[in-house]
Every structure is written in C-alpha cells, then in structure tokens.
Design an enzyme around this catalytic site. Structure first.
Site, PDB file in Angstrom:
ATOM      1  N   LYS A   1      58.875  55.749  64.247  1.00 37.69           N
ATOM      2  CA  LYS A   1      59.629  56.542  63.575  1.00 37.69           C
ATOM      3  C   LYS A   1      60.639  55.962  62.496  1.00 37.69           C
ATOM      4  O   LYS A   1      61.483  55.598  62.871  1.00 37.69           O
ATOM      5  CB  LYS A   1      60.359  57.471  64.374  1.00 37.69           C
TER       6      LYS A   1
ATOM      7  N   GLU B   1      70.175  49.024  69.234  1.00 33.29           N
ATOM      8  CA  GLU B   1      70.541  47.836  68.262  1.00 33.29           C
ATOM      9  C   GLU B   1      71.282  48.522  67.140  1.00 33.29           C
ATOM     10  O   GLU B   1      70.783  49.045  66.196  1.00 33.29           O
ATOM     11  CB  GLU B   1      69.326  47.091  67.692  1.00 33.29           C
TER      12      GLU B   1
ATOM     13  N   CYS C   1      73.508  44.412  59.264  1.00 34.00           N
ATOM     14  CA  CYS C   1      73.780  44.727  60.721  1.00 34.00           C
ATOM     15  C   CYS C   1      74.881  43.605  60.895  1.00 34.00           C
ATOM     16  O   CYS C   1      76.070  43.559  61.372  1.00 34.00           O
ATOM     17  CB  CYS C   1      73.195  45.250  61.870  1.00 34.00           C
TER      18      CYS C   1
HETATM   19  P1  NAD Z   1      71.017  55.671  60.726  1.00 36.88           P
HETATM   20  O1  NAD Z   1      71.530  55.864  62.095  1.00 36.88           O
HETATM   21  O2  NAD Z   1      71.241  56.578  59.865  1.00 36.88           O
HETATM   22  O3  NAD Z   1      69.348  55.936  60.968  1.00 36.88           O
HETATM   23  C1  NAD Z   1      68.619  54.960  61.705  1.00 36.88           C
HETATM   24  C2  NAD Z   1      67.475  55.780  62.277  1.00 36.88           C
HETATM   25  O4  NAD Z   1      67.641  56.656  63.154  1.00 36.88           O
HETATM   26  C3  NAD Z   1      66.518  56.539  61.237  1.00 36.88           C
HETATM   27  O5  NAD Z   1      65.191  56.344  61.373  1.00 36.88           O
HETATM   28  C4  NAD Z   1      66.843  58.034  61.628  1.00 36.88           C
HETATM   29  O6  NAD Z   1      65.998  59.082  60.955  1.00 36.88           O
HETATM   30  C5  NAD Z   1      67.167  57.826  63.041  1.00 36.88           C
HETATM   31  N1  NAD Z   1      67.911  58.924  63.758  1.00 36.88           N
HETATM   32  C6  NAD Z   1      69.301  59.254  63.300  1.00 36.88           C
HETATM   33  N2  NAD Z   1      69.742  60.073  64.363  1.00 36.88           N
HETATM   34  C7  NAD Z   1      68.839  60.448  65.379  1.00 36.88           C
HETATM   35  C8  NAD Z   1      68.819  61.287  66.274  1.00 36.88           C
HETATM   36  N3  NAD Z   1      69.714  61.632  66.705  1.00 36.88           N
HETATM   37  N4  NAD Z   1      67.724  61.051  66.989  1.00 36.88           N
HETATM   38  C9  NAD Z   1      66.578  60.356  66.714  1.00 36.88           C
HETATM   39  N5  NAD Z   1      66.791  59.381  65.788  1.00 36.88           N
HETATM   40  C10 NAD Z   1      67.867  59.489  65.109  1.00 36.88           C
HETATM   41  O7  NAD Z   1      71.304  54.163  60.320  1.00 36.88           O
HETATM   42  P2  NAD Z   1      70.865  53.696  58.809  1.00 36.88           P
HETATM   43  O8  NAD Z   1      71.820  53.996  57.729  1.00 36.88           O
HETATM   44  O9  NAD Z   1      69.348  53.731  58.480  1.00 36.88           O
HETATM   45  O10 NAD Z   1      70.839  52.181  59.042  1.00 36.88           O
HETATM   46  C11 NAD Z   1      72.365  51.457  58.935  1.00 36.88           C
HETATM   47  C12 NAD Z   1      72.787  51.047  60.274  1.00 36.88           C
HETATM   48  O11 NAD Z   1      71.889  50.431  61.212  1.00 36.88           O
HETATM   49  C13 NAD Z   1      74.273  50.482  60.415  1.00 36.88           C
HETATM   50  O12 NAD Z   1      74.941  50.932  61.259  1.00 36.88           O
HETATM   51  C14 NAD Z   1      73.458  49.018  60.873  1.00 36.88           C
HETATM   52  O13 NAD Z   1      74.574  48.190  61.282  1.00 36.88           O
HETATM   53  C15 NAD Z   1      72.739  49.418  61.626  1.00 36.88           C
HETATM   54  N6  NAD Z   1      71.670  48.369  62.134  1.00 36.88           N
HETATM   55  C16 NAD Z   1      71.552  47.632  63.205  1.00 36.88           C
HETATM   56  C17 NAD Z   1      70.765  46.583  63.536  1.00 36.88           C
HETATM   57  C18 NAD Z   1      70.948  45.953  64.793  1.00 36.88           C
HETATM   58  O14 NAD Z   1      70.073  45.036  65.008  1.00 36.88           O
HETATM   59  N7  NAD Z   1      72.113  45.955  65.581  1.00 36.88           N
HETATM   60  C19 NAD Z   1      70.092  46.230  62.727  1.00 36.88           C
HETATM   61  C20 NAD Z   1      69.922  47.076  61.424  1.00 36.88           C
HETATM   62  C21 NAD Z   1      70.677  48.061  61.301  1.00 36.88           C
END
Ligand code: NAD
Length: 513
Positions: free
Chosen positions: A188, A266, A300
């Site tokens: 997803k 992550e 991130c």
């Molecule tokens: P986000 O949390 O808004 O969304 C990430 C994904 O999760 C999307 O596909 C979204 O549809 C899904 N999602 C959101 N809520 C959900 C739920 N309750 N149940 C199931 N799926 C759900 O994040 P974003 O804005 O796309 O990305 C930025 C964030 O990601 C930043 O906080 C960044 O630090 C983090 N990030 C972390 C890493 C790592 O490896 N630690 C890598 C990349 C990004």
C-alpha cells in the site's frame, strides 16, 4: 515537462493503467468510485487519476496472495534469489525513466530520483546473495544421540505500507528481502505517490510472468490510510512493515498488536549533528547543509538540529549563512538546483506554522524562511530553507517538521552535547564531526548517542544497503535492509531429532512406564 512525462509513463508501460489494485499482470477493474489524483509538486500539474481499492478489491488480492504463497514458499530460496536478480536487471534498464518519474511525482532532485532506483538495485543484489545465506544455528543437545538445530521459514503475506518521501526504495527494501525469504507481499504505497508504485508493480509483474511465477507474489493496492487499515486489522497478514510518521506508527502498532501480529516500524526522526571544536569545519558544512536542505528536508534522516561547540559557534554559523545564500531553489529536474519543492500545500502550511511556533517560543532566525512566489514556483510548494538559533527543549524542536528548517543549539562539554542529541523523543540518526578519537569513541559508546544509526565525520542523512537501517524510541525500533534484518520476515523453528533407541527427557526428568 508534461510531454517528457508522457514519454516516461509510456516507456514504463503505465500510460493506460488506472487500477485500484494489481496481483501481477492482472490489473484491477476500472470500477472504483473513489479516486485520488497524483499531482506533481514540481509544477502543480495533475499527472493522473488513480482509483482507490475497495474492500472487495482487497479480498481479491488477499485470495491471490494466499494461493501464491503455497507455490512461492516451496521454490528453493536460491531460485527465488535468481528471480530477484532479474528484477534488478529490469530496474537497471528502467533506471532513467523510473528515476525521472520519482523526481517528478515526489519532487526530489533528479540525482536523488536515480539514487533511489540505484538503492532498489542494491537491495536486490544484497537479497540475491542472501538467498543462499538464510542460516540457522545448530546446538549441542544435553541428551545423547539427539540433534538440535534451528531453521527459518517464511511468514506468509507481508503487508508493506510506505511513505511518500522514498516512494519506491522503501518498498524494495522490504519486498526484496521478504521475497527471497519465501513470503508474498501486498504493498500500500503513499496516496501522494501512487504512480511510481504502479510503475514498480508493472516492472516486477513482467519478471515474475517471464519466470512462470503465478500471480499474487507481488501485489499492489492503491489508496489512503483506510486501505492500509484493511491490512493492519487482518490476521491473514502476519507482518506489517510500515514506514511513515510516528502518528501513523502508533496507530499501526495498536491495530497489529491487538491481534498479536508482528509489526516492523520505521518512523520519524529528529536527527542532530554535533559540531565539535575538533571538527573539520569545511567538511562539516557540506554534511550539515546537504543533511538539512537535501530532498527539501523531507528525509527521515534529514538533519534537523546542529549542536555546535561554543568556541566554533559563530564561525560555523557564518559559514552556514553564506552557504544558504548560495542555494538554488527550483525545478528538481533541473540539475543546477539544490532544493526542490515540498510534497504539497499541506506540507508548506506545516512548515510555515513551525516557523511561527519557533518564533513564539523565542527562536531567532539567522536565515529567514518563507514561501517563494513567481512563475517557476507556480505549484505553491517551494519554500526557503531557514535556520534558527533555539533551545533544545522548545516544543517545536522536539517535534519532527518535515521541511528544511535547521535548528542551532550551543554546547560547552561533550557530555552536554550528547545529552542534547539524545534529548528528543525520536532516535533515528545521529552524527559527530570531530577529528578527536576520544570524542568519537565516547559518542559511539553505550553512554553516547541513543540512535539506531550513529556516524562519525558523516552527516545524518542517507544510508547504504548492507547496514541494518532503523531507529529507537519514537522511530519505532524496526530494522530493515542490511545485516540480519531478514530475520524479521521469517519465523524461527527449533528442531530436536532423537536418533537413539530411548526417550530421555530434558533436565534429567524421570518418567518410566
Ligand atoms: P504518513 O504517516 O502520513 O503516511 C505513511 C503511510 O502510512 C501512507 O501510505 C499512509 O496512507 C499510511 N497510513 C497513515 N495512517 C495509517 C493508518 N492508521 N493505518 C494504516 N496506514 C496508514 O507519512 P508520510 O507523510 O507519507 O511520510 C513522512 C514520514 O515518514 C516522516 O515522519 C518520516 O520521518 C517518515 N519516514 C520514516 C522512514 C524511516 O525509515 N524511519 C523512512 C521514510 C519516511
């Protein structure tokens, strides 16, 4: 750009695809009432409209995936590895088109778009070798003529939820390892970057088909968080690997934990570089500026905080101000530019809001931020990277703002600097710039940085395949990509074989009939 992108979409074979899901070569029916737009932050233009998977679509995918697992788990791991080797070859062929689409749909620089595809190739290469190294241990039994060992078996369906900022690489980190381990995957992707995901699914589906692999080993469902929740609540998906914000990770952990599933999280970072009085300041400058403004601060591992020794604070701040004055902000597909756009207007508002909050708490901006205006910034997503002198305990500094805002904090002793570095809820990536061995070793010791990644004379941003990637505390504790991260995608089984003609019990327990 639109013409170029049409060619890129055509080359990738996805110009006419508008699915809600895919189980392989079979793309979901074009019936969904709900759609999402893929809009480029580069120029604000809509690239395509993508359908959202329904609960019925999801059932179709789960059934295909469950059936495919029965085939895939019995294929010898090195054979699975050979198919992943072919996937890497397909990625090499498609690197320019896929990298360009990543850059246009997500807004990162073209170099970083290509780099992201290279990272996919690297994890595939790693996975190919791994397919012959899924080692278990053997142990000596306390009972005579007994053999004890452990082996690793696949879990089944691995659900992958990914974020917008690494729209393709993070999926491949998970999928390549999960596949060689014998699992099937359902992906997803972020609702903000569905097209790059469709392109990846198209590439892998062709590879699987050419190898006679049944549909359902690689599956894609497009949509927003509700689509992700179908997986997190589903006991048929034993492992959810979720990358995104800490807010998302907390929701996913609760949903998966409630059914005693496994989750690999992550999540967000709040990464700092300590600039010691023993640092090479010119080298530190490159690490700090790339870490803070690269990908417009949307990694991130982006550098959010600089913890600077008081003796070099003024001189290093002056260097930063000069470097920021030379940054070129604009179209990320133009390789002359250093900084591209934020992903969307909501991200711009979060950035502007954080600046206001920082000022309200007493932050002093030495490089001012703001929204950029003008024809080249028509998407409304281009902002100025900015720098503020702050205190580490400001609420806004404790929070990850996914934008190019860099905070400066002064320190006197290394103990104090390490405490500041660790004094945030997140624990992803940390770095120290120093030419002093004692400082470097203290920073890496058990009383040093508390993060999953800790570097010396390298910034916080970026990582390479080979090391385990992930972080502690609110970053979620997961590890992906390198080292023994593969173990998260398998279940361990301990086996004891008795080849004697008696049945001795462990711990010397007597039970005679
Ligand atoms: P986000 O949390 O808004 O969304 C990430 C994904 O999760 C999307 O596909 C979204 O549809 C899904 N999602 C959101 N809520 C959900 C739920 N309750 N149940 C199931 N799926 C759900 O994040 P974003 O804005 O796309 O990305 C930025 C964030 O990601 C930043 O906080 C960044 O630090 C983090 N990030 C972390 C890493 C790592 O490896 N630690 C890598 C990349 C990004």
């Amino acid at each position: 750009m639109q013409n170029n992108i049409s060619t890129v979409l055509k080359n990738l074979g996805i110009l006419d695809l508008n699915p809600a899901f895919s189980t392989g070569n079979n793309w979901g029916a074009l019936t969904a009432a709900i759609t999402i737009d893929s809009v480029s932050p580069v120029d604000g233009k809509k690239i395509a409209r993508v359908q959202v998977a329904t609960a019925e679509d999801y059932e179709t995918v789960i059934k295909k995936a469950s059936a495919a697992f029965l085939f895939w788990r019995n294929l010898p791991a090195p054979k699975r590895g050979d198919i992943i080797r072919q996937f890497a070859e397909a990625l090499r062929k498609n690197k320019e088109d896929l990298g360009t689409l990543v850059s246009y749909e997500m807004g990162k620089s073209l170099q970083e778009g290509f780099g992201e595809v290279q990272e996919m190739i690297d994890i595939c290469d790693f996975a190919v070798g791994l397919s012959r190294q899924l080692y278990g241990l053997t142990m000596h039994s306390e009972r005579p003529s007994h053999r004890m060992y452990e082996q690793w078996h696949p879990l089944g369906i691995v659900g992958i939820i990914s974020a917008f900022n690494f729209p393709v690489a993070v999926w491949s980190w998970n999928a390549a390892l999960a596949w060689v381990c014998g699992n099937v995957c359902i992906w997803k992707p972020s609702e903000k970057t569905p097209l790059t995901a469709i392109a990846c699914q198209h590439i892998i589906a062709a590879v699987f088909k050419a190898n006679g692999v049944p549909e359902g080993v690689s599956n894609l469902i497009t949509g927003d968080k509700e689509v992700g929740e179908l997986m997190t609540n589903d006991t048929r998906v034993p492992l959810i690997s979720a990358t995104g914000s800490t807010r998302m990770g907390k929701a996913v952990a609760v949903a998966v934990g409630a059914r005693l599933g496994k989750s690999l999280l992550e999540l967000g970072g709040n990464n700092a570089i300590i600039i010691s009085e023993h640092a090479d300041l010119d080298m530190s400058l490159i690490g700090a500026v790339f870490g803070a403004v690269g990908t417009a601060g949307q990694r991130c591992t982006s550098t959010r905080r600089l913890i600077i020794h008081e003796s070099v604070y003024d001189v290093f701040t002056a260097k930063l101000i000069k470097a920021y004055g030379q940054l070129r902000i604009g179209d990320p597909l133009d390789q002359h530019n250093h900084v591209g756009p934020l992903i969307d207007k909501a991200a711009v508002n979060a950035y502007l809001d954080s600046i206001e909050k920082c000022k309200a708490e007493g932050g002093k901006f030495v490089v001012e931020g703001g929204l950029l205006a003008g024809p080249q910034y028509a998407s409304g997503c281009y902002v100025k990277p900015c720098i503020a002198a702050v205190k580490n305990d400001y609420q806004i500094v404790q929070h990850e703002t996914f934008a190019p805002i860099l905070y400066l904090i002064k320190y006197k002793t290394l103990d104090e600097a390490i405490a500041l570095q660790n004094g945030v809820p997140q624990g992803l990536s940390a770095a120290i710039m120093t030419l002093n061995l004692r400082e470097a070793e203290q920073f890496l010791s058990a009383s040093g940085a508390d993060c999953g990644i800790a570097n010396v004379n390298i910034g916080t941003s970026g990582a390479e395949i080979g090391g385990a990637f992930g972080g502690e505390k609110e970053t979620g504790g997961g590890r992906e990509s390198g080292s023994d991260a593969w173990k998260a995608y398998m279940r361990r089984q301990t086996n004891t074989i008795n080849y004697s003609n008696t049945l001795p019990l462990a711990q010397g327990i007597k039970f005679d009939l």
